[in-house]
Scaffold this active site. Structure first.
Site, short mmCIF file in Angstrom:
data_model
loop_
_atom_site.label_atom_id
_atom_site.label_comp_id
_atom_site.label_asym_id
_atom_site.label_seq_id
_atom_site.Cartn_x
_atom_site.Cartn_y
_atom_site.Cartn_z
N THR A 26 -20.88 -12.73 -2.09
CA THR A 26 -22.11 -13.74 -2.12
C THR A 26 -21.81 -14.62 -0.82
O THR A 26 -22.71 -15.05 -0.59
CB THR A 26 -21.59 -14.47 -3.53
OG1 THR A 26 -21.69 -13.40 -4.52
CG2 THR A 26 -22.52 -15.61 -3.38
N GLU A 34 -27.94 -18.91 5.91
CA GLU A 34 -27.58 -19.87 6.77
C GLU A 34 -27.84 -19.58 8.29
O GLU A 34 -28.57 -20.47 9.02
CB GLU A 34 -26.12 -20.50 6.70
CG GLU A 34 -25.99 -21.21 5.53
CD GLU A 34 -24.87 -22.07 5.44
OE1 GLU A 34 -24.79 -23.21 5.92
OE2 GLU A 34 -23.64 -21.62 4.94
N HIS A 60 -27.25 -14.94 -6.90
CA HIS A 60 -26.89 -13.49 -6.22
C HIS A 60 -27.29 -12.47 -7.20
O HIS A 60 -26.22 -12.41 -8.09
CB HIS A 60 -25.71 -13.38 -5.53
CG HIS A 60 -25.31 -12.31 -4.61
ND1 HIS A 60 -24.04 -12.09 -4.13
CD2 HIS A 60 -26.07 -11.16 -4.51
CE1 HIS A 60 -23.98 -10.92 -3.29
NE2 HIS A 60 -25.28 -10.36 -3.67
#
Length: 131
Positions: A26, A34, A60
């Site tokens: 994750t 990002e 997730h």
């Protein structure tokens, strides 16, 4: 996706991950999203500026096995001064794996570096491991 992005690869820094399934971590999915936001912002920043993540809220929802391709879709939703808010989605070869929101702040690298030094001067000595 590289083997370093799989959950057991995190065990060198975080031992509890050693015996977990070899799927996309994750943390790596979040980092991938990002990085996509950073790439989107980069051409619009002035010299000496960069951005830092200040908030992420992301699901997730599906496992991604080794060798799968990753793709992120990011869309700027709002700009409020130096804060950009994104709608983010992540996919592997089989389909969607996560979605959510992410905020990044535009920073002046020199001022940010000064803040790092200031905070380091007030930091306490720890064990070097997360608690």
């Amino acid at each position: 996706m590289t083997p370093a992005m799989l959950v057991p690869a995190l065990a060198g820094q975080l031992p509890p991950f050693a015996d977990m399934p070899a799927v996309l971590a994750t943390a790596m999915m979040v980092g991938f999203v990002e990085a996509t936001c950073i790439d989107l912002m980069r051409p619009h920043l002035d010299e000496g500026e960069h951005s830092v993540g200040i908030h992420i809220d992301m699901s997730h929802a599906a496992p991604t096995s080794a060798g799968s391709d990753l793709r992120a879709e990011v869309e700027v939703e709002t700009v409020a001064g130096r804060i950009l808010s994104f709608r983010v989605r992540a996919f592997d070869s089989a389909g969607p794996i996560g979605e959510g929101t992410h905020r990044r702040a535009v920073i002046c690298m020199s001022r940010f570096s000064e803040k790092i030094v200031e905070r380091a001067g007030t930091a306490t000595v720890g064990t070097g491991r997360p608690t």
